[in-house]
Design an enzyme around this catalytic site. Structure first.
Site, short mmCIF file in Angstrom:
data_model
loop_
_atom_site.label_atom_id
_atom_site.label_comp_id
_atom_site.label_asym_id
_atom_site.label_seq_id
_atom_site.Cartn_x
_atom_site.Cartn_y
_atom_site.Cartn_z
N HIS A 189 0.94 -1.31 0.01
CA HIS A 189 0.05 -0.03 0.01
C HIS A 189 0.86 1.33 0.04
O HIS A 189 1.88 1.23 0.56
CB HIS A 189 -1.00 0.03 1.04
N GLU A 202 3.70 -6.44 4.28
CA GLU A 202 3.57 -5.91 5.45
C GLU A 202 4.52 -6.39 6.54
O GLU A 202 5.13 -7.55 6.29
CB GLU A 202 1.96 -6.29 6.18
N ASP A 250 6.07 0.61 7.40
CA ASP A 250 4.76 0.09 7.07
C ASP A 250 4.24 1.05 6.07
O ASP A 250 3.53 2.05 6.10
CB ASP A 250 3.85 0.36 8.29
N GLU A 302 -5.23 1.76 2.51
CA GLU A 302 -5.14 0.45 3.38
C GLU A 302 -5.33 0.71 4.77
O GLU A 302 -5.82 -0.05 5.53
CB GLU A 302 -3.58 -0.12 3.10
N GLU A 303 -4.64 1.89 5.35
CA GLU A 303 -4.65 2.05 6.74
C GLU A 303 -6.16 2.62 7.11
O GLU A 303 -6.36 3.17 8.45
CB GLU A 303 -3.64 3.37 6.91
N HIS A 357 3.42 3.26 12.44
CA HIS A 357 2.59 3.86 13.21
C HIS A 357 2.95 4.82 14.08
O HIS A 357 2.42 5.46 14.84
CB HIS A 357 1.18 3.39 13.65
N ASP A 379 -0.41 4.35 1.10
CA ASP A 379 -0.60 5.43 2.03
C ASP A 379 0.07 4.99 3.45
O ASP A 379 0.39 3.89 3.69
CB ASP A 379 -2.19 5.42 2.30
#
Ligand SMILES: [Zn+2]
Length: 387
Positions: A73, A165, A105, A137-138, A360, A75
């Site tokens: 992903h 991931e 990530d 995705e997030e 994150h 984003d």
């Protein structure tokens, strides 16, 4: 000019685009398109309904079935309120680590995948290598469905999907699914001394939330299924994270709003949990409307992500084990886009560089070691595709 970029150089480029899920990713997609184009690789975009984001997919090698999809992903989560010691949008090396939002990530994997596509364009592949880069995705892993469906219709069918991931290059074959609801309970206001003639939205909400408590207790008491056993905890959990409602201690509440999420184990479906929850809400609505017709419970589904189910002798797991040498069985507690591929007929595993503990976080990083391990993985993958 892009011909000599290393995975690290590509990662530097990707991190420089602040592709927070709420914002556009088009400058990044432009960059990726140009990079692939330099190697004669034609890529396609799928625009979001709002026109500000795009998925991108591409293929290298013969136009035949049996290839491999690298899925990532584009984003990232926001940096708002986080204390970063470096600029999150400038990849910065310190102590053998590369810091930047998304470094782990999962732009690290994206960079490796792009580098692999470029290298693949110069090899004699017998099976194609396909790239799938998504947005959003997030914020629920739902947008990718469009990408999966389009690739399935437009490209020859791939045999394995590797979702990169962060797993520290372990081969992860399962994760829980997720389902979320925004709930609005609408009551009827009377003075609390007249309680039986009013409908307290808070007290009705409490009944619905207590249904969740009961389900948690039932789930915990049951012996875990074989598919559920590897998880911590080995059962489906229901959780209410926010709630608000009411205006005064002596008025039956007109409104109560809360958010409920379900994290369910493989073998259970979001539809089954949705049906059970909506049935309980309908029972309570009938109770409420017997007192006053203007009351009710409004449910808005926030997200619904299937679980990733470990496959028996799955092609993707077999391939990833061969490439990493990791023969353990692993499941993780976070959701991924992998289950959207798997439920549409693709053998799928999660395997990528970096540690999910970094995702994150402020000062998110990927270690140089993990980036190198990812590059070695891609080298072996290309050899497989040539063999
Ligand atoms: Zn991710």
């Amino acid at each position: 000019m892009q011909q000599d970029l290393t995975p690290r150089d590509i990662l530097t480029g990707l991190v420089s685009f602040p592709t927070v899920s709420r914002d556009t990713n088009l400058p990044l997609v432009d960059w990726v398109e140009a990079y692939l184009d330099d190697f004669g690789i034609h890529s396609k975009r799928i625009m979001s309904p709002c026109g500000e984001k795009a998925h991108l997919y591409a293929q290298v090698g013969p136009n035949v079935d049996g290839g491999v999809i690298l899925s990532g992903h584009t984003d990232v989560v926001p940096v708002d309120g986080q204390a970063w010691s470096t600029d999150p949008w400038t990849l910065t090396e310190r102590d053998g680590k590369l810091f930047g939002r998304g470094a782990c990530d999962m732009k690290g994997f994206d960079a490796l995948a792009l580098h692999a596509m470029a290298r693949a364009s110069k090899r004699d592949l017998k099976r194609p290598l396909q790239l799938a880069l998504s947005f959003d995705e997030e914020v629920g892993c739902a947008a990718v469905i469009d990408l999966v469906e389009t690739m399935r219709g437009d490209l020859p069918k791939a045999n394995e999907v590797l979702v990169g991931e962060p797993t520290m290059m372990k081969v992860v074959s399962g994760h829980k699914g997720g389902l979320g609801y925004r709930v609005h309970v609408r009551g009827f206001e009377v003075h609390s001394s007249l309680l039986p003639y009013g409908v307290s939205a808070i007290m009705q909400a409490a009944k619905l939330i207590d249904w969740a408590n009961q389900k948690n207790a039932e789930n915990a008491a049951r012996a875990p299924s074989e598919l559920a056993a590897p998880f911590h905890p080995p059962f489906t959990t229901l959780h209410v994270g926010t709630i608000e409602g009411g205006t005064a201690h002596n008025i039956t509440a007109k409104d109560c709003r809360f958010f409920i999420e379900f994290r369910f184990v493989p073998g259970e479906s979001p539809e089954d949990w949705a049906t059970a929850f909506e049935a309980r809400a309908a029972e309570l609505t009938a109770e409420m409307q017997a007192i006053h017709p203007d009351t009710g419970i409004d449910l808005v589904r926030g997200f619904a992500l299937p679980a990733l189910t470990p496959e028996t002798d799955g092609a993707a797991e077999t391939l990833a084990r061969r490439l990493t040498g990791d023969n353990g069985s692993h499941v993780v507690s976070y959701g991924t886009e992998g289950s959207q591929f798997q439920t549409r007929g693709y053998s799928t595993v999660i395997c990528g560089p970096g540690d999910i503990a970094q995702a994150h976080q402020p000062d998110e990083f990927i270690s140089l070691d993990q980036l190198a391990a990812g590059e070695a993985f891609m080298d072996k993958l290309l050899d497989q595709l040539c063999g």
